[in-house]
Design a protein around this motif. Structure first.
Motif, PDB file in Angstrom:
ATOM      1  N   GLY A 184      -9.693 -43.001  18.611  1.00 25.84           N
ATOM      2  CA  GLY A 184     -10.733 -43.708  17.996  1.00 25.84           C
ATOM      3  C   GLY A 184     -11.065 -45.202  18.872  1.00 25.84           C
ATOM      4  N   VAL A 185     -12.120 -45.772  18.123  1.00 26.02           N
ATOM      5  CA  VAL A 185     -12.624 -46.917  18.675  1.00 26.02           C
ATOM      6  C   VAL A 185     -11.839 -47.951  17.879  1.00 26.02           C
ATOM      7  CG1 VAL A 185     -14.736 -48.362  18.988  1.00 26.02           C
ATOM      8  CG2 VAL A 185     -14.894 -45.829  19.208  1.00 26.02           C
ATOM      9  N   TYR A 186     -11.314 -48.851  18.427  1.00 31.89           N
ATOM     10  CA  TYR A 186     -10.630 -50.043  18.066  1.00 31.89           C
ATOM     11  C   TYR A 186     -11.614 -50.778  17.275  1.00 31.89           C
ATOM     12  CZ  TYR A 186      -8.062 -54.378  17.446  1.00 31.89           C
ATOM     13  OH  TYR A 186      -7.635 -55.691  17.035  1.00 31.89           O
ATOM     14  N   MET A 187     -11.413 -51.158  16.166  1.00 30.09           N
ATOM     15  CA  MET A 187     -12.192 -52.057  15.004  1.00 30.09           C
ATOM     16  C   MET A 187     -11.681 -53.617  15.047  1.00 30.09           C
ATOM     17  SD  MET A 187     -14.587 -50.039  14.999  1.00 30.09           S
ATOM     18  CE  MET A 187     -15.835 -50.737  13.847  1.00 30.09           C
ATOM     19  N   ASP A 188     -10.572 -53.457  14.648  1.00 33.07           N
ATOM     20  CA  ASP A 188      -9.583 -54.728  14.193  1.00 33.07           C
ATOM     21  C   ASP A 188      -8.313 -54.497  14.010  1.00 33.07           C
ATOM     22  OD1 ASP A 188      -9.467 -57.474  13.471  1.00 33.07           O
ATOM     23  OD2 ASP A 188     -10.738 -57.366  12.132  1.00 33.07           O
ATOM     24  N   ARG A 245      -4.236 -64.262  21.657  1.00 36.09           N
ATOM     25  CA  ARG A 245      -5.299 -63.138  22.229  1.00 36.09           C
ATOM     26  C   ARG A 245      -4.886 -61.994  21.465  1.00 36.09           C
ATOM     27  NH1 ARG A 245      -5.015 -59.644  25.328  1.00 36.09           N
ATOM     28  NH2 ARG A 245      -5.548 -59.262  27.209  1.00 36.09           N
ATOM     29  N   PRO A 246      -5.811 -61.022  20.933  1.00 34.47           N
ATOM     30  CA  PRO A 246      -5.453 -60.092  20.326  1.00 34.47           C
ATOM     31  C   PRO A 246      -5.194 -59.068  21.502  1.00 34.47           C
ATOM     32  CG  PRO A 246      -7.843 -60.727  20.025  1.00 34.47           C
ATOM     33  CD  PRO A 246      -7.153 -61.771  20.472  1.00 34.47           C
ATOM     34  N   PRO A 247      -4.257 -58.077  21.161  1.00 31.63           N
ATOM     35  CA  PRO A 247      -4.020 -56.971  22.407  1.00 31.63           C
ATOM     36  C   PRO A 247      -5.302 -55.943  22.578  1.00 31.63           C
ATOM     37  CG  PRO A 247      -2.974 -56.527  20.259  1.00 31.63           C
ATOM     38  CD  PRO A 247      -3.607 -57.555  19.816  1.00 31.63           C
ATOM     39  N   HIS A 248      -6.177 -55.808  21.721  1.00 32.95           N
ATOM     40  CA  HIS A 248      -7.205 -54.900  22.270  1.00 32.95           C
ATOM     41  C   HIS A 248      -8.379 -55.715  21.636  1.00 32.95           C
ATOM     42  CE1 HIS A 248      -3.966 -52.007  22.171  1.00 32.95           C
ATOM     43  NE2 HIS A 248      -3.635 -52.278  21.016  1.00 32.95           N
ATOM     44  N   THR A 249      -9.327 -55.188  22.316  1.00 36.52           N
ATOM     45  CA  THR A 249     -10.816 -55.440  22.276  1.00 36.52           C
ATOM     46  C   THR A 249     -11.684 -54.530  21.268  1.00 36.52           C
ATOM     47  OG1 THR A 249     -10.753 -56.304  24.417  1.00 36.52           O
ATOM     48  CG2 THR A 249     -12.984 -56.283  23.524  1.00 36.52           C
ATOM     49  N   PRO A 250     -12.642 -55.245  20.559  1.00 37.31           N
ATOM     50  CA  PRO A 250     -13.516 -54.195  19.559  1.00 37.31           C
ATOM     51  C   PRO A 250     -14.090 -53.522  20.626  1.00 37.31           C
ATOM     52  CG  PRO A 250     -13.243 -56.453  18.789  1.00 37.31           C
ATOM     53  CD  PRO A 250     -12.424 -56.424  19.923  1.00 37.31           C
ATOM     54  N   GLY A 251     -14.142 -52.086  20.150  1.00 38.38           N
ATOM     55  CA  GLY A 251     -15.033 -51.265  21.075  1.00 38.38           C
ATOM     56  C   GLY A 251     -14.080 -50.347  21.747  1.00 38.38           C
ATOM     57  N   GLU A 252     -12.760 -50.718  22.176  1.00 42.95           N
ATOM     58  CA  GLU A 252     -11.927 -50.230  23.087  1.00 42.95           C
ATOM     59  C   GLU A 252     -11.470 -48.892  22.592  1.00 42.95           C
ATOM     60  OE1 GLU A 252      -7.593 -51.360  25.070  1.00 42.95           O
ATOM     61  OE2 GLU A 252      -8.553 -52.662  23.824  1.00 42.95           O
ATOM     62  N   LEU A 253     -11.250 -47.785  23.640  1.00 47.12           N
ATOM     63  CA  LEU A 253     -10.756 -46.633  23.055  1.00 47.12           C
ATOM     64  C   LEU A 253      -9.142 -46.670  22.792  1.00 47.12           C
ATOM     65  CD1 LEU A 253     -12.513 -43.582  24.924  1.00 47.12           C
ATOM     66  CD2 LEU A 253     -12.667 -43.984  22.289  1.00 47.12           C
ATOM     67  N   ILE A 256      -5.654 -55.950  11.164  1.00 50.01           N
ATOM     68  CA  ILE A 256      -5.345 -56.595   9.931  1.00 50.01           C
ATOM     69  C   ILE A 256      -4.211 -56.395   9.369  1.00 50.01           C
ATOM     70  CG2 ILE A 256      -6.423 -57.293   7.560  1.00 50.01           C
ATOM     71  CD1 ILE A 256      -9.219 -56.216   8.880  1.00 50.01           C
ATOM     72  N   GLY A 257      -3.548 -57.612   9.019  1.00 51.86           N
ATOM     73  CA  GLY A 257      -2.245 -57.345   8.334  1.00 51.86           C
ATOM     74  C   GLY A 257      -1.267 -56.239   8.900  1.00 51.86           C
ATOM     75  N   GLY A 258      -1.241 -56.663  10.125  1.00 48.96           N
ATOM     76  CA  GLY A 258      -0.301 -55.633  11.051  1.00 48.96           C
ATOM     77  C   GLY A 258      -0.688 -54.349  11.125  1.00 48.96           C
ATOM     78  N   ARG A 259      -1.820 -53.782  10.593  1.00 45.98           N
ATOM     79  CA  ARG A 259      -2.448 -52.580  10.898  1.00 45.98           C
ATOM     80  C   ARG A 259      -3.728 -52.733  11.995  1.00 45.98           C
ATOM     81  NH1 ARG A 259       1.041 -48.952   8.750  1.00 45.98           N
ATOM     82  NH2 ARG A 259      -0.612 -47.283   8.141  1.00 45.98           N
ATOM     83  N   VAL A 260      -3.513 -51.629  12.617  1.00 40.10           N
ATOM     84  CA  VAL A 260      -4.771 -51.287  13.476  1.00 40.10           C
ATOM     85  C   VAL A 260      -5.798 -50.300  13.101  1.00 40.10           C
ATOM     86  CG1 VAL A 260      -5.548 -50.446  15.918  1.00 40.10           C
ATOM     87  CG2 VAL A 260      -3.324 -51.743  15.669  1.00 40.10           C
ATOM     88  N   TYR A 261      -7.006 -50.718  12.965  1.00 35.95           N
ATOM     89  CA  TYR A 261      -7.992 -49.942  12.385  1.00 35.95           C
ATOM     90  C   TYR A 261      -8.953 -49.332  13.755  1.00 35.95           C
ATOM     91  CZ  TYR A 261      -7.462 -52.084   7.860  1.00 35.95           C
ATOM     92  OH  TYR A 261      -6.570 -52.453   6.344  1.00 35.95           O
ATOM     93  N   LEU A 262      -9.010 -47.954  13.483  1.00 39.76           N
ATOM     94  CA  LEU A 262      -9.805 -47.196  14.520  1.00 39.76           C
ATOM     95  C   LEU A 262     -10.928 -46.478  13.556  1.00 39.76           C
ATOM     96  CD1 LEU A 262      -6.687 -45.542  16.287  1.00 39.76           C
ATOM     97  CD2 LEU A 262      -8.112 -47.730  16.908  1.00 39.76           C
ATOM     98  N   ARG A 263     -11.915 -46.012  14.189  1.00 36.24           N
ATOM     99  CA  ARG A 263     -13.059 -45.362  13.722  1.00 36.24           C
ATOM    100  C   ARG A 263     -13.331 -44.200  14.761  1.00 36.24           C
ATOM    101  NH1 ARG A 263     -16.919 -46.464  10.193  1.00 36.24           N
ATOM    102  NH2 ARG A 263     -16.331 -48.913  10.143  1.00 36.24           N
ATOM    103  N   PRO A 264     -13.452 -43.036  14.222  1.00 36.41           N
ATOM    104  CA  PRO A 264     -13.897 -41.934  15.107  1.00 36.41           C
ATOM    105  C   PRO A 264     -14.699 -42.124  16.085  1.00 36.41           C
ATOM    106  CG  PRO A 264     -13.651 -41.136  12.895  1.00 36.41           C
ATOM    107  CD  PRO A 264     -13.572 -42.934  12.980  1.00 36.41           C
ATOM    108  N   VAL A 265     -14.754 -41.672  17.386  1.00 35.79           N
ATOM    109  CA  VAL A 265     -15.534 -42.075  18.406  1.00 35.79           C
ATOM    110  C   VAL A 265     -16.996 -41.457  17.972  1.00 35.79           C
ATOM    111  CG1 VAL A 265     -16.468 -41.249  20.682  1.00 35.79           C
ATOM    112  CG2 VAL A 265     -14.065 -41.759  20.296  1.00 35.79           C
ATOM    113  N   GLY A 266     -17.689 -40.883  17.325  1.00 34.00           N
ATOM    114  CA  GLY A 266     -18.982 -40.579  17.003  1.00 34.00           C
ATOM    115  C   GLY A 266     -19.388 -41.295  15.518  1.00 34.00           C
ATOM    116  N   GLU A 268     -12.991 -45.101   9.071  1.00 36.59           N
ATOM    117  CA  GLU A 268     -11.855 -45.701   9.932  1.00 36.59           C
ATOM    118  C   GLU A 268     -10.410 -45.121   9.226  1.00 36.59           C
ATOM    119  OE1 GLU A 268     -12.283 -49.828   9.227  1.00 36.59           O
ATOM    120  OE2 GLU A 268     -14.031 -50.156  10.735  1.00 36.59           O
ATOM    121  N   TRP A 269      -9.479 -45.415   9.920  1.00 38.92           N
ATOM    122  CA  TRP A 269      -8.140 -44.882   9.693  1.00 38.92           C
ATOM    123  C   TRP A 269      -7.064 -46.266  10.074  1.00 38.92           C
ATOM    124  CZ3 TRP A 269     -10.215 -42.348  13.592  1.00 38.92           C
ATOM    125  CH2 TRP A 269      -9.370 -42.122  14.956  1.00 38.92           C
TER     126      TRP A 269
END
Length: 68
Positions: free
Chosen positions: A26-30, A8-16, A32-42, A46-47
């Motif tokens: 940021g908003v959790y997106m995914d 089970r992934p440690p985070h859910t897409p859309g989670e802050l 991948i490759g051991g890196r967490v992808y976040l997108r700014p709240v508005g 992604e970073w």
């Protein structure tokens, strides 16, 4: 004997989530490759964050999102 492992992934897409290194929330997106992808709240670009630098957002970030 091998037992199945729950992957089970440690985070859910859309989670802050909060990036402690950049001090941005940021908003959790995914992950991948051991890196967490976040997108700014508005929305925005992604970073990536190392998993050990991700925490729950500070209380004021969660409150700000619920007001928008």
């Amino acid at each position: 004997m091998n037992h199945p492992v729950n992957h089970r992934p440690p985070h859910t897409p859309g989670e802050l989530l909060h990036d402690r290194r950049t001090r941005r929330t940021g908003v959790y997106m995914d992950t991948i490759g051991g890196r967490v992808y976040l997108r700014p709240v508005g929305g925005g670009v992604e970073w990536t964050v190392r998993p050990e630098h991700v925490t729950a957002p500070p209380p004021q970030s969660a409150r700000a999102r619920s007001l928008s």
